[in-house]
Design an enzyme around this catalytic site. Structure first.
Site, PDB file in Angstrom:
ATOM      1  N   GLY A   1       0.542  39.992  13.028  1.00 39.81           N
ATOM      2  CA  GLY A   1      -0.919  40.019  13.034  1.00 39.81           C
ATOM      3  C   GLY A   1      -1.338  41.465  12.928  1.00 39.81           C
ATOM      4  O   GLY A   1      -0.618  42.280  12.350  1.00 39.81           O
TER       5      GLY A   1
ATOM      6  N   GLU B   1      -1.552  30.991  21.667  1.00 35.76           N
ATOM      7  CA  GLU B   1      -1.321  31.631  22.960  1.00 35.76           C
ATOM      8  C   GLU B   1      -2.192  31.016  24.055  1.00 35.76           C
ATOM      9  O   GLU B   1      -1.759  30.896  25.198  1.00 35.76           O
ATOM     10  CB  GLU B   1      -1.583  33.141  22.837  1.00 35.76           C
ATOM     11  CG  GLU B   1      -0.478  33.826  22.037  1.00 35.76           C
ATOM     12  CD  GLU B   1      -0.843  35.217  21.570  1.00 35.76           C
ATOM     13  OE1 GLU B   1      -1.656  35.321  20.628  1.00 35.76           O
ATOM     14  OE2 GLU B   1      -0.327  36.184  22.129  1.00 35.76           O
TER      15      GLU B   1
ATOM     16  N   HIS C   1       3.541  40.301  23.286  1.00 38.08           N
ATOM     17  CA  HIS C   1       3.368  39.042  22.542  1.00 38.08           C
ATOM     18  C   HIS C   1       4.321  37.959  23.071  1.00 38.08           C
ATOM     19  O   HIS C   1       4.655  37.014  22.358  1.00 38.08           O
ATOM     20  CB  HIS C   1       3.671  39.191  21.039  1.00 38.08           C
ATOM     21  CG  HIS C   1       2.724  40.038  20.267  1.00 38.08           C
ATOM     22  ND1 HIS C   1       3.150  40.905  19.280  1.00 38.08           N
ATOM     23  CD2 HIS C   1       1.377  40.149  20.302  1.00 38.08           C
ATOM     24  CE1 HIS C   1       2.110  41.513  18.751  1.00 38.08           C
ATOM     25  NE2 HIS C   1       1.023  41.070  19.358  1.00 38.08           N
TER      26      HIS C   1
ATOM     27  N   ARG D   1      -4.643  35.897  30.576  1.00 38.29           N
ATOM     28  CA  ARG D   1      -3.625  36.673  29.882  1.00 38.29           C
ATOM     29  C   ARG D   1      -3.548  38.034  30.576  1.00 38.29           C
ATOM     30  O   ARG D   1      -4.555  38.746  30.670  1.00 38.29           O
ATOM     31  CB  ARG D   1      -4.029  36.868  28.426  1.00 38.29           C
ATOM     32  CG  ARG D   1      -3.083  37.777  27.717  1.00 38.29           C
ATOM     33  CD  ARG D   1      -3.543  38.083  26.315  1.00 38.29           C
ATOM     34  NE  ARG D   1      -2.605  38.992  25.688  1.00 38.29           N
ATOM     35  CZ  ARG D   1      -2.950  39.990  24.892  1.00 38.29           C
ATOM     36  NH1 ARG D   1      -4.216  40.207  24.618  1.00 38.29           N
ATOM     37  NH2 ARG D   1      -2.044  40.764  24.380  1.00 38.29           N
TER      38      ARG D   1
ATOM     39  N   ASN E   1      -9.020  35.932  28.255  1.00 40.67           N
ATOM     40  CA  ASN E   1      -8.303  37.121  27.761  1.00 40.67           C
ATOM     41  C   ASN E   1      -9.303  38.277  27.831  1.00 40.67           C
ATOM     42  O   ASN E   1     -10.178  38.404  26.977  1.00 40.67           O
ATOM     43  CB  ASN E   1      -7.843  36.866  26.324  1.00 40.67           C
ATOM     44  CG  ASN E   1      -7.083  38.044  25.740  1.00 40.67           C
ATOM     45  OD1 ASN E   1      -6.994  39.109  26.354  1.00 40.67           O
ATOM     46  ND2 ASN E   1      -6.556  37.860  24.547  1.00 40.67           N
TER      47      ASN E   1
ATOM     48  N   ARG F   1      -1.462  50.858  14.094  1.00 37.06           N
ATOM     49  CA  ARG F   1      -0.430  51.556  14.892  1.00 37.06           C
ATOM     50  C   ARG F   1       0.760  51.917  14.017  1.00 37.06           C
ATOM     51  O   ARG F   1       1.154  51.148  13.136  1.00 37.06           O
ATOM     52  CB  ARG F   1       0.069  50.652  16.025  1.00 37.06           C
ATOM     53  CG  ARG F   1      -0.887  50.568  17.183  1.00 37.06           C
ATOM     54  CD  ARG F   1      -0.389  49.561  18.208  1.00 37.06           C
ATOM     55  NE  ARG F   1      -1.402  48.564  18.452  1.00 37.06           N
ATOM     56  CZ  ARG F   1      -1.172  47.355  18.928  1.00 37.06           C
ATOM     57  NH1 ARG F   1       0.051  46.964  19.214  1.00 37.06           N
ATOM     58  NH2 ARG F   1      -2.163  46.522  19.116  1.00 37.06           N
TER      59      ARG F   1
ATOM     60  N   LYS G   1     -12.477  37.102  25.768  1.00 32.67           N
ATOM     61  CA  LYS G   1     -12.327  35.888  24.956  1.00 32.67           C
ATOM     62  C   LYS G   1     -12.037  34.731  25.893  1.00 32.67           C
ATOM     63  O   LYS G   1     -11.328  34.907  26.891  1.00 32.67           O
ATOM     64  CB  LYS G   1     -11.130  36.037  24.011  1.00 32.67           C
ATOM     65  CG  LYS G   1     -11.376  36.963  22.848  1.00 32.67           C
ATOM     66  CD  LYS G   1     -10.204  36.856  21.872  1.00 32.67           C
ATOM     67  CE  LYS G   1     -10.008  38.169  21.172  1.00 32.67           C
ATOM     68  NZ  LYS G   1      -8.688  38.426  20.671  1.00 32.67           N
TER      69      LYS G   1
ATOM     70  N   ASP H   1      -6.674  45.440   7.267  1.00 34.07           N
ATOM     71  CA  ASP H   1      -6.575  44.011   6.981  1.00 34.07           C
ATOM     72  C   ASP H   1      -5.850  43.797   5.656  1.00 34.07           C
ATOM     73  O   ASP H   1      -6.238  44.358   4.623  1.00 34.07           O
ATOM     74  CB  ASP H   1      -7.992  43.415   6.915  1.00 34.07           C
ATOM     75  CG  ASP H   1      -7.956  41.902   6.884  1.00 34.07           C
ATOM     76  OD1 ASP H   1      -7.286  41.331   5.996  1.00 34.07           O
ATOM     77  OD2 ASP H   1      -8.605  41.281   7.747  1.00 34.07           O
TER      78      ASP H   1
ATOM     79  N   LEU I   1      -1.152  37.071   9.633  1.00 29.90           N
ATOM     80  CA  LEU I   1      -0.449  37.384   8.378  1.00 29.90           C
ATOM     81  C   LEU I   1       0.749  36.458   8.182  1.00 29.90           C
ATOM     82  O   LEU I   1       0.951  35.906   7.091  1.00 29.90           O
ATOM     83  CB  LEU I   1       0.012  38.840   8.509  1.00 29.90           C
ATOM     84  CG  LEU I   1       0.559  39.561   7.329  1.00 29.90           C
ATOM     85  CD1 LEU I   1      -0.451  39.632   6.212  1.00 29.90           C
ATOM     86  CD2 LEU I   1       0.930  40.981   7.768  1.00 29.90           C
ATOM     87  N   GLY I   2       1.522  36.270   9.234  1.00 23.42           N
ATOM     88  CA  GLY I   2       2.713  35.422   9.151  1.00 23.42           C
ATOM     89  C   GLY I   2       2.370  33.983   8.790  1.00 23.42           C
ATOM     90  O   GLY I   2       3.126  33.304   8.095  1.00 23.42           O
TER      91      GLY I   2
END
Ligand code: ADP
Length: 398
Positions: free
Chosen positions: A210, A385, A180, A91, A7, A241, A14, A284, A333-334
């Site tokens: 996220g 992912e 995503h 990716r 990625n 954002r 990454k 965060d 977060l989810g």
């Protein structure tokens, strides 16, 4: 097969080396500050110990060379030799309308990705730098491109067209694409499996929450609508954002602040979202929750506005789908913030969604968090992912 998943961003890269038989990551890592100075973080799964190598990384080819060295290093490496890497999965962020599924990368594909680069000027060129660096350093190893936008290409014009002059779609490809996609595909697939839903007769809403955040509506395994748009700015309020705003605000702020369009867009991208809304406390949610607990009203407002916006999208997508069988939560977060999940779901008591508060305490584990009598099932499904990219790669080159 062993698949190297890459990625690549403009100054970071990454990676994970995934064994496709066990579906386990043998090593995960990150090259940072490429072109600035250079740092490699490499963690082999067998020890779990993070190794940090600080060495000049003038470009992505050098970064890939360092990744390869780390992977075959006698001490903290995970493979004996380079030829154990069977394929590379990349990716790729924006595939426009051209790429509706993953592809083996050749010169035509590279040209195609370049053609849609104006739609993702920060991401696509950086992704291609990673592809070229791999081609140079691992010649003969097949490269596969997995697009963030591909899964959403099943949307109908009714969902992807904006209320703008039609010719802008024809001439400039202005439309909703969604992002995503790899995560929405992976999580909706797992949700159907976990709940035993019929893939040909199911309605699922996935909330990928996220730093970047998006919701998608998936009917019979195909995306009907998604909250991100032509770019990843639209939709939910995110870490930094702004998500949906009245477009007039852009012009108005440019006047008020005497700033250029570019400067305003940077504010909307990097200084807004829950970070901006909280008065700069943090992007965060762990920091926001801690500040809210200490009585910081703006931090509390930021998390409340975030939850409300997610609920609004879920409500809209229940209409798009004309019902819903399951709602899935994923990403940082989810997967980890039960308080936020409960807050979002509290807007749906009227439709008989009930949450098991004990099960909702879960973090990062596949769990059904709705009560057995809930009218709609709610699940937590950790996204992966990299594994999804590795699977796509094996499907194409295996
Ligand atoms: P990215 O889009 O950068 O991949 P993530 O998916 O890591 O973002 O999500 C970042 C958000 O998830 C942050 O707001 C953070 O508070 C939250 N998060 C991540 N891990 C945890 C955790 N273990 N516990 C609580 N919150 C978490």
């Amino acid at each position: 097969m062993k698949v190297l998943v890459i990625n690549c961003g403009s100054s970071s890269l990454k990676y994970q080396l995934i064994d496709s038989e066990t579906e386990e990551a043998l090593a995960v890592g990150l090259c940072e500050r490429i072109g600035i100075d250079g740092r490699l973080n490499h963690t082999p799964a067998k020890t779990g110990e993070k190794i940090v190598i600080e060495k000049a990384m003038p470009d992505h080819e050098v970064a890939i060379s360092m990744v390869i060295e780390a992977l075959i290093d006698p001490e903290h490496g995970v493979i004996g030799a380079l030829d154990e890497i069977d394929a590379i999965g990349h990716r790729l962020v924006h595939g426009g309308e051209k790429f509706t599924e993953s592809v083996i990368i050749d010169d035509d594909v590279i040209r195609g990705v370049e053609e849609v680069s104006p739609l993702a000027p920060l991401h696509n060129p950086a992704n291609l730098i990673g592809v070229r660096a791999c081609q140079a350093k691992l010649p003969g190893v097949p490269n596969v491109g997995v697009f963030d936008t591909a899964f959403h290409q099943t949307m109908e014009p009714v969902a992807y067209m904006y209320g703008l002059p039609y010719e802008y779609y024809e001439k400039y490809k202005v439309r909703r694409y969604g992002f995503h996609g790899t995560s929405h595909s992976f999580v909706s697939g797992r949700t159907m499996e976990i709940l035993g839903l019929d893939p040909k007769n199911s309605k699922v809403i996935v909330c990928h929450l996220g730093n970047g955040a998006s919701v998608s509506a998936i009917k019979n395994g195909k995306v009907v609508d998604t909250s991100m748009g032509m770019t990843p700015m639209e939709g939910l309020i995110m870490g930094t954002r702004c998500g949906d705003i009245d477009p007039t605000i852009v012009e108005y702020l440019a006047h008020c602040l005497d700033k250029s369009l570019e400067e305003i867009m940077t504010i909307l991208n990097k200084e807004s979202g829950v970070y901006g809304l909280s008065g700069g406390v943090s992007s965060d949610f762990r920091d926001l929750d801690a500040a809210a607990e200490k009585g910081n009203d703006k931090a509390k407002l930021a998390t409340d506005v975030f939850a409300y916006r997610v609920a609004k999208y879920i409500g809209a997508y229940i209409a798009s789908l004309n019902g819903v069988d399951a709602i899935a939560f994923t990403a940082g977060l989810g997967e980890n913030n039960g308080v936020m999940r409960a807050q979002i779901l509290s807007y749906f008591g009227y439709m008989g969604i009930t949450v098991d508060s004990e099960k909702n305490g879960v973090r990062g584990e596949e769990t059904i968090i709705s009560t057995p009598d809930s009218k709609v099932k709610v699940v937590v499904v950790p996204t992966n992912e990299e594994l999804a990219i590795a699977r796509e790669t094996v499907a194409l080159v295996g």
